[in-house]
Design an enzyme around this catalytic site. Structure first.
Site, PDB file in Angstrom:
ATOM      1  N   LYS A 194       0.852  -1.279  -0.088  1.00 39.57           N
ATOM      2  CA  LYS A 194       0.064  -0.160   0.075  1.00 39.57           C
ATOM      3  C   LYS A 194       0.726   1.194   0.064  1.00 39.57           C
ATOM      4  O   LYS A 194       1.688   1.406   1.014  1.00 39.57           O
ATOM      5  CB  LYS A 194      -0.911  -0.203   1.089  1.00 39.57           C
ATOM      6  CG  LYS A 194      -1.940   1.232   1.246  1.00 39.57           C
ATOM      7  CD  LYS A 194      -2.788   1.261   2.472  1.00 39.57           C
ATOM      8  CE  LYS A 194      -3.663   2.438   2.562  1.00 39.57           C
ATOM      9  NZ  LYS A 194      -4.631   2.378   3.336  1.00 39.57           N
ATOM     10  N   ARG A 204     -10.481  10.047   2.264  1.00 43.39           N
ATOM     11  CA  ARG A 204     -10.551  10.591   3.629  1.00 43.39           C
ATOM     12  C   ARG A 204     -11.601  11.810   3.587  1.00 43.39           C
ATOM     13  O   ARG A 204     -12.049  12.022   4.801  1.00 43.39           O
ATOM     14  CB  ARG A 204      -8.976  11.041   3.473  1.00 43.39           C
ATOM     15  CG  ARG A 204      -8.069  10.077   3.600  1.00 43.39           C
ATOM     16  CD  ARG A 204      -6.547  10.764   3.625  1.00 43.39           C
ATOM     17  NE  ARG A 204      -5.572   9.556   3.475  1.00 43.39           N
ATOM     18  CZ  ARG A 204      -4.195   9.944   3.183  1.00 43.39           C
ATOM     19  NH1 ARG A 204      -3.764  11.036   3.195  1.00 43.39           N
ATOM     20  NH2 ARG A 204      -3.531   8.783   3.061  1.00 43.39           N
ATOM     21  N   LYS A 221       1.422   9.808   5.673  1.00 48.59           N
ATOM     22  CA  LYS A 221       1.433   8.467   5.937  1.00 48.59           C
ATOM     23  C   LYS A 221       2.765   7.951   5.430  1.00 48.59           C
ATOM     24  O   LYS A 221       2.721   6.763   5.463  1.00 48.59           O
ATOM     25  CB  LYS A 221       0.121   7.640   5.781  1.00 48.59           C
ATOM     26  CG  LYS A 221      -1.144   8.250   6.365  1.00 48.59           C
ATOM     27  CD  LYS A 221      -2.213   7.500   6.233  1.00 48.59           C
ATOM     28  CE  LYS A 221      -3.695   7.988   6.738  1.00 48.59           C
ATOM     29  NZ  LYS A 221      -4.379   7.164   6.691  1.00 48.59           N
ATOM     30  N   GLU A 237       7.526  -6.734   1.002  1.00 47.48           N
ATOM     31  CA  GLU A 237       6.165  -6.560   1.837  1.00 47.48           C
ATOM     32  C   GLU A 237       5.239  -7.880   1.726  1.00 47.48           C
ATOM     33  O   GLU A 237       4.771  -8.405   2.385  1.00 47.48           O
ATOM     34  CB  GLU A 237       5.383  -5.374   1.572  1.00 47.48           C
ATOM     35  CG  GLU A 237       5.998  -4.125   2.124  1.00 47.48           C
ATOM     36  CD  GLU A 237       5.946  -3.876   3.646  1.00 47.48           C
ATOM     37  OE1 GLU A 237       5.377  -4.905   4.229  1.00 47.48           O
ATOM     38  OE2 GLU A 237       6.285  -2.954   4.223  1.00 47.48           O
ATOM     39  N   LYS A 252      -2.084  -1.413  -3.862  1.00 43.81           N
ATOM     40  CA  LYS A 252      -3.184  -0.333  -3.951  1.00 43.81           C
ATOM     41  C   LYS A 252      -2.095   1.022  -3.884  1.00 43.81           C
ATOM     42  O   LYS A 252      -1.129   1.158  -3.080  1.00 43.81           O
ATOM     43  CB  LYS A 252      -3.712  -0.230  -2.361  1.00 43.81           C
ATOM     44  CG  LYS A 252      -4.679   0.787  -2.101  1.00 43.81           C
ATOM     45  CD  LYS A 252      -5.244   0.629  -0.830  1.00 43.81           C
ATOM     46  CE  LYS A 252      -6.034   1.961  -0.593  1.00 43.81           C
ATOM     47  NZ  LYS A 252      -6.618   2.096   0.851  1.00 43.81           N
ATOM     48  N   SER A 278     -10.157   5.483  -4.469  1.00 40.87           N
ATOM     49  CA  SER A 278     -11.157   6.837  -4.692  1.00 40.87           C
ATOM     50  C   SER A 278     -10.827   7.663  -5.558  1.00 40.87           C
ATOM     51  O   SER A 278     -11.612   8.343  -6.429  1.00 40.87           O
ATOM     52  CB  SER A 278     -11.344   7.488  -3.308  1.00 40.87           C
ATOM     53  OG  SER A 278     -10.238   7.727  -2.582  1.00 40.87           O
ATOM     54  N   TYR A 317     -15.181   1.576  -7.033  1.00 41.92           N
ATOM     55  CA  TYR A 317     -16.107   2.205  -6.519  1.00 41.92           C
ATOM     56  C   TYR A 317     -17.321   2.151  -7.839  1.00 41.92           C
ATOM     57  O   TYR A 317     -18.276   2.515  -7.907  1.00 41.92           O
ATOM     58  CB  TYR A 317     -16.087   3.632  -6.083  1.00 41.92           C
ATOM     59  CG  TYR A 317     -15.093   3.435  -4.852  1.00 41.92           C
ATOM     60  CD1 TYR A 317     -15.632   3.495  -3.661  1.00 41.92           C
ATOM     61  CD2 TYR A 317     -13.853   3.878  -4.978  1.00 41.92           C
ATOM     62  CE1 TYR A 317     -14.935   3.024  -2.649  1.00 41.92           C
ATOM     63  CE2 TYR A 317     -13.035   3.594  -3.773  1.00 41.92           C
ATOM     64  CZ  TYR A 317     -13.333   3.623  -2.498  1.00 41.92           C
ATOM     65  OH  TYR A 317     -12.831   3.318  -1.567  1.00 41.92           O
TER      66      TYR A 317
HETATM   67  C1  PBG Z   1      -7.171   3.764   5.637  1.00 41.59           C
HETATM   68  C2  PBG Z   1      -7.382   3.541   4.308  1.00 41.59           C
HETATM   69  C3  PBG Z   1      -7.588   4.281   3.251  1.00 41.59           C
HETATM   70  C4  PBG Z   1      -7.785   3.843   1.937  1.00 41.59           C
HETATM   71  C5  PBG Z   1      -8.445   2.556   2.498  1.00 41.59           C
HETATM   72  N1  PBG Z   1      -8.167   2.315   3.813  1.00 41.59           N
HETATM   73  C6  PBG Z   1      -6.803   5.935   3.277  1.00 41.59           C
HETATM   74  C7  PBG Z   1      -5.435   6.101   3.572  1.00 41.59           C
HETATM   75  O1  PBG Z   1      -4.572   5.013   3.940  1.00 41.59           O
HETATM   76  O2  PBG Z   1      -5.517   7.037   4.164  1.00 41.59           O
HETATM   77  C8  PBG Z   1      -8.148   4.389   0.864  1.00 41.59           C
HETATM   78  C9  PBG Z   1      -8.952   3.914  -0.223  1.00 41.59           C
HETATM   79  C10 PBG Z   1      -9.436   4.752  -1.224  1.00 41.59           C
HETATM   80  O3  PBG Z   1      -8.790   5.863  -1.579  1.00 41.59           O
HETATM   81  O4  PBG Z   1     -10.538   4.273  -1.996  1.00 41.59           O
HETATM   82  N2  PBG Z   1      -6.472   2.624   6.376  1.00 41.59           N
END
Ligand code: PBG
Length: 327
Positions: A194, A204, A221, A237, A252, A278, A317
Site C-alpha cells: 500500500k 479521506r 502517512k 512486503e 493499492k 477513490s 467504486y
Molecule cells: C485507511 C484506508 C485508506 C483507504 C483504505 N483504507 C486511506 C488511507 O490510507 O489514508 C483508501 C481507499 C481509497 O482511497 O479508495 N486505512
C-alpha cells in the site's frame, strides 16, 4: 507476409474468441461506507455517484448488490468525532457501528463474503492508522490494537479482515489473535503493498479520516505507507505477508501501479487483489462529467487493464456500473 496479426481483429466475433482477459461479476469487491443515523444516503462530494449509508439503507444496498451478482463486500465506517481518540478505543466496542453493520450484513446477505477494514484511522482523533506518540506512529502498540480490532470484527461475523494500516508484523499478530480466539477460519486479506498515495484524498473526505493539522502529528502517512518510487520493496512486503500467513494480498492503488500488480501475481501463492481507489474513480468521473472521456469505456478499459496486469480481485467504486454492464 507470413504474419498478419490484424486477422485476429477483423470483426467482433473474432476479437471475442481471441480476447485474453474477461471480467466476471465474481472479480469485484464492493467497498461500503456506513454511517450512524437513519434514512441517510449521502453522496460523497469528491466521489460523485458514491454514497455513505445508514444501516437501514445499507441493508437495501447490499441486497441490491447481491442481486447484481456481487459476491464480496469491503466494509468501512465513518465514526462520529466524539468517539475518536488516539488509541482508537471505539474500534473494539462490541456495539460500535462496525460491529452492528457486520451483524446486519451477515443477517441480510449471509452468502456474500464480508471483509472488514482493520486500521485505526476512522477511529483516530489524529487521523492516523496507528497510535501516535511524540510525532511518531508507534508500530508494536498499534499492532496490539489492530489485533484486538480484528478479533472484534470476527466476533461480529466478518469472513475476512483486511488490515490496511501497513504496520510491520501485523499479519502474524492478527493470525495468532484470531486463532487463539477460536477464529481460525476467519481469513486475512492483507493490504501488502500500500503506497503513500495522493489518490486516497476523496476516501479521506468520505470518512473524514485525514491526518489532522497539529503540532507533533505527521501530516502524511509516509513513515508507514510505501514510497511510490519503490517496486523491490513491494516484493519484500508481499513475501513477509505470505510468510506471516496472509490468505490474500493486495496492491493499492491500482492504475498507476500495474507493474506492482504484475510483479505480485508472479510471486504470490495466494489470490492477488487490487484496490482501484477513490482518486482513480474521481478522475474518471470528473473527466466524464466534463465530456472529456466516455465514462463506460474508461471504466471497462481500466478494470480490464487491472485484471490483465494480474489482479484476481478488484475493489472498485464502479462496482454497480460494471456489474450492470456485465449483465
Ligand atoms: C485507511 C484506508 C485508506 C483507504 C483504505 N483504507 C486511506 C488511507 O490510507 O489514508 C483508501 C481507499 C481509497 O482511497 O479508495 N486505512
Amino acid at each position: 507476409m507470413l504474419h498478419r496479426p490484424r486477422r485476429l481483429r477483423q470483426n467482433a466475433a473474432i476479437r471475442g474468441i481471441a480476447q485474453e482477459t474477461h471480467l466476471h461479476a465474481s472479480d469485484f469487491i464492493a467497498p461500503l461506507f456506513a454511517v450512524e443515523g437513519e434514512g441517510i444516503k449521502s453522496e460523497i462530494a469528491s466521489m460523485p455517484g458514491y454514497f455513505r449509508y445508514s444501516l437501514d439503507l445499507l441493508e437495501t444496498e447490499v441486497k441490491a448488490l447481491e442481486k447484481l451478482g456481487c459476491t464480496a463486500l469491503l466494509l468501512f465506517v465513518k465514526v462520529p468525532d466524539e468517539l475518536k481518540d488516539n488509541e482508537g478505543q471505539e474500534a473494539v466496542n462490541p456495539d460500535g457501528l462496525m460491529q452492528r453493520a457486520i451483524r446486519m450484513i451477515k443477517d441480510t446477505v449471509p452468502n456474500m463474503v464480508l471483509m472488514t477494514d482493520v486500521a485505526l484511522d476512522p477511529y483516530s482523533s489524529l487521523g492516523h492508522d496507528g497510535i501516535v506518540e511524540d510525532g511518531e506512529i508507534l508500530n508494536d502498540a498499534s499492532v496490539g490494537a489492530l489485533a484486538e480490532m480484528a478479533v472484534s470484527h470476527a466476533q461480529a461475523g466478518a469472513d475476512f479482515v483486511a488490515p490496511s494500516d501497513m504496520m510491520d508484523g501485523r499479519i502474524e499478530a492478527l493470525r495468532i489473535a484470531l486463532d487463539t480466539s477460536g477464529f481460525e477460519n476467519v481469513g486475512i486479506m492483507s493490504y501488502s503493498a500500500k503506497y503513500a498515495s495522493c489518490f486516497y484524498g476523496p476516501f479521506r473526505d468520505a470518512l473524514d479520516s485525514a491526518p489532522v493539522d497539529m503540532e507533533n502529528v505527521p501530516r502524511d502517512k509516509k513513515t508507514y505507507q510505501m514510497n511510490p518510487a519503490n517496486a523491490i520493496e513491494a516484493k519484500r512486503e508481499v513475501e513477509l505477508d505470505l510468510q506471516e500467513g496472509a490468505d490474500m494480498v493486495m496492491v493499492k492503488p491500482a492504475m498507476a501501479y500495474l507493474d506492482i500488480i504484475r510483479q505480485t501475481k508472479e510471486i504470490s501463492s495466494v489470490p492477488v487483489s487490487a484496490y482501484h481507489v477513490s482518486g482513480e474513480y474521481a478522475m474518471i468521473k470528473a473527466a466524464a462529467a466534463n465530456g472529456w472521456l466516455n465514462e463506460e469505456e474508461a471504466m471497462v478499459e481500466t478494470l480490464t487493464a487491472i485484471k490483465r496486469a494480474g489482479a484476481d480481485l478488484i475493489a472498485t467504486y464502479f462496482v454497480k456500473e460494471i456489474l450492470e454492464y456485465l449483465r
